[in-house]
Design a protein around this motif. Structure first.
Motif, PDB file in Angstrom:
ATOM      1  N   ASP A  56       0.818  -1.208   0.000  1.00  0.00           N
ATOM      2  CA  ASP A  56       0.000   0.000   0.000  1.00  0.00           C
ATOM      3  C   ASP A  56       0.854   1.262   0.000  1.00  0.00           C
ATOM      4  OD1 ASP A  56      -2.284  -1.519  -0.001  1.00  0.00           O
ATOM      5  OD2 ASP A  56      -2.659  -1.305   2.155  1.00  0.00           O
ATOM      6  N   ASN A  57       2.008   1.198   0.663  1.00  0.00           N
ATOM      7  CA  ASN A  57       2.891   2.360   0.771  1.00  0.00           C
ATOM      8  C   ASN A  57       3.857   2.494  -0.392  1.00  0.00           C
ATOM      9  OD1 ASN A  57       1.770   3.089   3.223  1.00  0.00           O
ATOM     10  ND2 ASN A  57       3.243   1.904   4.399  1.00  0.00           N
ATOM     11  N   ALA A  58       3.998   1.483  -1.198  1.00  0.00           N
ATOM     12  CA  ALA A  58       4.994   1.480  -2.266  1.00  0.00           C
ATOM     13  C   ALA A  58       4.333   1.525  -3.633  1.00  0.00           C
ATOM     14  CB  ALA A  58       5.862   0.233  -2.161  1.00  0.00           C
ATOM     15  N   VAL A  59       5.048   2.117  -4.545  1.00  0.00           N
ATOM     16  CA  VAL A  59       4.678   2.021  -5.944  1.00  0.00           C
ATOM     17  C   VAL A  59       5.653   1.004  -6.519  1.00  0.00           C
ATOM     18  CG1 VAL A  59       4.514   3.236  -8.129  1.00  0.00           C
ATOM     19  CG2 VAL A  59       3.842   4.378  -6.025  1.00  0.00           C
ATOM     20  N   LEU A  60       5.280  -0.258  -6.462  1.00  0.00           N
ATOM     21  CA  LEU A  60       6.120  -1.342  -6.962  1.00  0.00           C
ATOM     22  C   LEU A  60       5.460  -1.896  -8.205  1.00  0.00           C
ATOM     23  CD1 LEU A  60       8.615  -3.120  -6.463  1.00  0.00           C
ATOM     24  CD2 LEU A  60       7.172  -4.598  -5.070  1.00  0.00           C
ATOM     25  N   LYS A  61       6.136  -1.756  -9.323  1.00  0.00           N
ATOM     26  CA  LYS A  61       5.560  -2.155 -10.605  1.00  0.00           C
ATOM     27  C   LYS A  61       6.384  -3.258 -11.236  1.00  0.00           C
ATOM     28  CE  LYS A  61       3.485   2.278 -11.405  1.00  0.00           C
ATOM     29  NZ  LYS A  61       2.084   2.137 -11.533  1.00  0.00           N
ATOM     30  N   GLY A  62       5.732  -4.075 -12.024  1.00  0.00           N
ATOM     31  CA  GLY A  62       6.373  -5.204 -12.674  1.00  0.00           C
ATOM     32  C   GLY A  62       7.055  -4.863 -13.991  1.00  0.00           C
ATOM     33  N   GLN A  63       7.177  -3.579 -14.306  1.00  0.00           N
ATOM     34  CA  GLN A  63       7.877  -3.176 -15.517  1.00  0.00           C
ATOM     35  C   GLN A  63       8.743  -1.963 -15.212  1.00  0.00           C
ATOM     36  OE1 GLN A  63       4.410  -3.215 -15.495  1.00  0.00           O
ATOM     37  NE2 GLN A  63       3.992  -1.052 -15.233  1.00  0.00           N
ATOM     38  N   ASN A  98      19.283  -2.244 -12.215  1.00  0.00           N
ATOM     39  CA  ASN A  98      20.330  -1.224 -12.139  1.00  0.00           C
ATOM     40  C   ASN A  98      20.113  -0.262 -10.973  1.00  0.00           C
ATOM     41  OD1 ASN A  98      18.294   0.441 -13.096  1.00  0.00           O
ATOM     42  ND2 ASN A  98      19.185   0.688 -15.132  1.00  0.00           N
ATOM     43  N   CYS A  99      19.435  -0.746  -9.940  1.00  0.00           N
ATOM     44  CA  CYS A  99      19.188   0.043  -8.734  1.00  0.00           C
ATOM     45  C   CYS A  99      20.219  -0.301  -7.656  1.00  0.00           C
ATOM     46  CB  CYS A  99      17.787  -0.241  -8.204  1.00  0.00           C
ATOM     47  SG  CYS A  99      17.394   0.625  -6.665  1.00  0.00           S
ATOM     48  N   LEU A 100      20.552   0.683  -6.870  1.00  0.00           N
ATOM     49  CA  LEU A 100      21.501   0.512  -5.764  1.00  0.00           C
ATOM     50  C   LEU A 100      21.084  -0.607  -4.814  1.00  0.00           C
ATOM     51  CD1 LEU A 100      23.878   1.539  -3.990  1.00  0.00           C
ATOM     52  CD2 LEU A 100      22.254   3.146  -2.976  1.00  0.00           C
ATOM     53  N   VAL A 131      11.254  -1.873   1.445  1.00  0.00           N
ATOM     54  CA  VAL A 131      10.827  -2.947   0.557  1.00  0.00           C
ATOM     55  C   VAL A 131      11.228  -4.301   1.150  1.00  0.00           C
ATOM     56  CG1 VAL A 131      10.874  -3.847  -1.797  1.00  0.00           C
ATOM     57  CG2 VAL A 131      11.026  -1.383  -1.414  1.00  0.00           C
ATOM     58  N   ARG A 132      12.504  -4.631   1.102  1.00  0.00           N
ATOM     59  CA  ARG A 132      13.049  -5.863   1.682  1.00  0.00           C
ATOM     60  C   ARG A 132      12.290  -7.131   1.268  1.00  0.00           C
ATOM     61  NH1 ARG A 132      17.041  -4.584   5.566  1.00  0.00           N
ATOM     62  NH2 ARG A 132      16.846  -2.479   6.324  1.00  0.00           N
ATOM     63  N   ILE A 133      12.153  -7.333  -0.041  1.00  0.00           N
ATOM     64  CA  ILE A 133      11.540  -8.550  -0.576  1.00  0.00           C
ATOM     65  C   ILE A 133      12.277  -8.946  -1.852  1.00  0.00           C
ATOM     66  CG2 ILE A 133       9.232  -8.112   0.365  1.00  0.00           C
ATOM     67  CD1 ILE A 133       8.408  -7.172  -2.462  1.00  0.00           C
ATOM     68  N   LEU A 134      11.955 -10.122  -2.370  1.00  0.00           N
ATOM     69  CA  LEU A 134      12.484 -10.515  -3.673  1.00  0.00           C
ATOM     70  C   LEU A 134      11.757  -9.727  -4.754  1.00  0.00           C
ATOM     71  CD1 LEU A 134      12.732 -14.387  -3.348  1.00  0.00           C
ATOM     72  CD2 LEU A 134      14.612 -12.756  -3.420  1.00  0.00           C
ATOM     73  N   VAL A 135      12.534  -9.237  -5.721  1.00  0.00           N
ATOM     74  CA  VAL A 135      11.957  -8.487  -6.839  1.00  0.00           C
ATOM     75  C   VAL A 135      12.575  -8.979  -8.142  1.00  0.00           C
ATOM     76  CG1 VAL A 135      11.437  -6.429  -5.474  1.00  0.00           C
ATOM     77  CG2 VAL A 135      13.647  -6.626  -6.585  1.00  0.00           C
ATOM     78  N   GLY A 136      11.902  -8.723  -9.246  1.00  0.00           N
ATOM     79  CA  GLY A 136      12.409  -9.086 -10.557  1.00  0.00           C
ATOM     80  C   GLY A 136      13.306  -7.999 -11.119  1.00  0.00           C
ATOM     81  N   GLU A 137      14.218  -8.396 -11.995  1.00  0.00           N
ATOM     82  CA  GLU A 137      15.191  -7.451 -12.534  1.00  0.00           C
ATOM     83  C   GLU A 137      14.546  -6.311 -13.307  1.00  0.00           C
ATOM     84  OE1 GLU A 137      17.793  -9.595 -15.139  1.00  0.00           O
ATOM     85  OE2 GLU A 137      16.183 -10.163 -16.498  1.00  0.00           O
ATOM     86  N   ASN A 138      13.389  -6.525 -13.922  1.00  0.00           N
ATOM     87  CA  ASN A 138      12.728  -5.481 -14.704  1.00  0.00           C
ATOM     88  C   ASN A 138      11.663  -4.726 -13.924  1.00  0.00           C
ATOM     89  OD1 ASN A 138      14.122  -5.640 -17.213  1.00  0.00           O
ATOM     90  ND2 ASN A 138      13.110  -7.594 -17.559  1.00  0.00           N
ATOM     91  N   TRP A 180      10.259  -2.027 -10.918  1.00  0.00           N
ATOM     92  CA  TRP A 180      10.640  -0.665 -10.549  1.00  0.00           C
ATOM     93  C   TRP A 180       9.803  -0.222  -9.360  1.00  0.00           C
ATOM     94  CZ3 TRP A 180       7.680   3.728 -10.115  1.00  0.00           C
ATOM     95  CH2 TRP A 180       8.360   4.927  -9.964  1.00  0.00           C
ATOM     96  N   CYS A 181      10.375   0.626  -8.500  1.00  0.00           N
ATOM     97  CA  CYS A 181       9.600   1.255  -7.429  1.00  0.00           C
ATOM     98  C   CYS A 181      10.065   2.698  -7.252  1.00  0.00           C
ATOM     99  CB  CYS A 181       9.695   0.485  -6.110  1.00  0.00           C
ATOM    100  SG  CYS A 181      11.185   0.781  -5.150  1.00  0.00           S
ATOM    101  N   GLN A 182       9.311   3.456  -6.468  1.00  0.00           N
ATOM    102  CA  GLN A 182       9.617   4.876  -6.314  1.00  0.00           C
ATOM    103  C   GLN A 182      10.912   5.137  -5.561  1.00  0.00           C
ATOM    104  OE1 GLN A 182       6.767   3.774  -4.367  1.00  0.00           O
ATOM    105  NE2 GLN A 182       6.753   4.940  -2.482  1.00  0.00           N
ATOM    106  N   TRP A 183      11.482   4.113  -4.961  1.00  0.00           N
ATOM    107  CA  TRP A 183      12.747   4.312  -4.234  1.00  0.00           C
ATOM    108  C   TRP A 183      13.966   3.931  -5.073  1.00  0.00           C
ATOM    109  CZ3 TRP A 183       8.759   1.828  -1.245  1.00  0.00           C
ATOM    110  CH2 TRP A 183       8.115   2.701  -0.397  1.00  0.00           C
ATOM    111  N   TRP A 184      13.773   3.780  -6.378  1.00  0.00           N
ATOM    112  CA  TRP A 184      14.897   3.456  -7.264  1.00  0.00           C
ATOM    113  C   TRP A 184      15.985   4.491  -7.063  1.00  0.00           C
ATOM    114  CZ3 TRP A 184      17.726   5.924 -10.963  1.00  0.00           C
ATOM    115  CH2 TRP A 184      18.567   5.125 -11.732  1.00  0.00           C
TER     116      TRP A 184
END
Length: 80
Positions: A27-34, A43-45, A62-69, A71-75
């Protein structure tokens, strides 16, 4: 032993607690699958293994598994 039947899995209290915590994160994150233009998890820190298709994001919010492609607002750009 041949009569033993494996019970159907049921969520435990810890599963419900983690689901609530993850829902708050979502709810607090803008986590997108693209990716967002050139910005993507790969290519995020905070992307732990930049050579893996799926890796751990160690950003404190965040602290979860994410896919390489993904993106979230904390990039954040990796320092050179």
């Amino acid at each position: 032993m041949a009569d033993y039947v494996i019970p159907d899995p049921e969520p435990k209290e810890i599963d419900e607690k983690l689901a609530i915590e993850l829902r708050h994160l979502a709810d607090n994150a803008v986590l997108k699958g693209q990716p967002q233009g050139e910005e993507k998890c790969e290519n995020c820190l905070y992307y732990l293994e930049d050579t893996a298709e799926i890796s751990y994001c160690w950003h404190p919010k965040v602290r979860i598994l994410v896919g390489e492609n993904w993106w979230c607002q904390w990039w954040e750009k990796v320092p050179e």
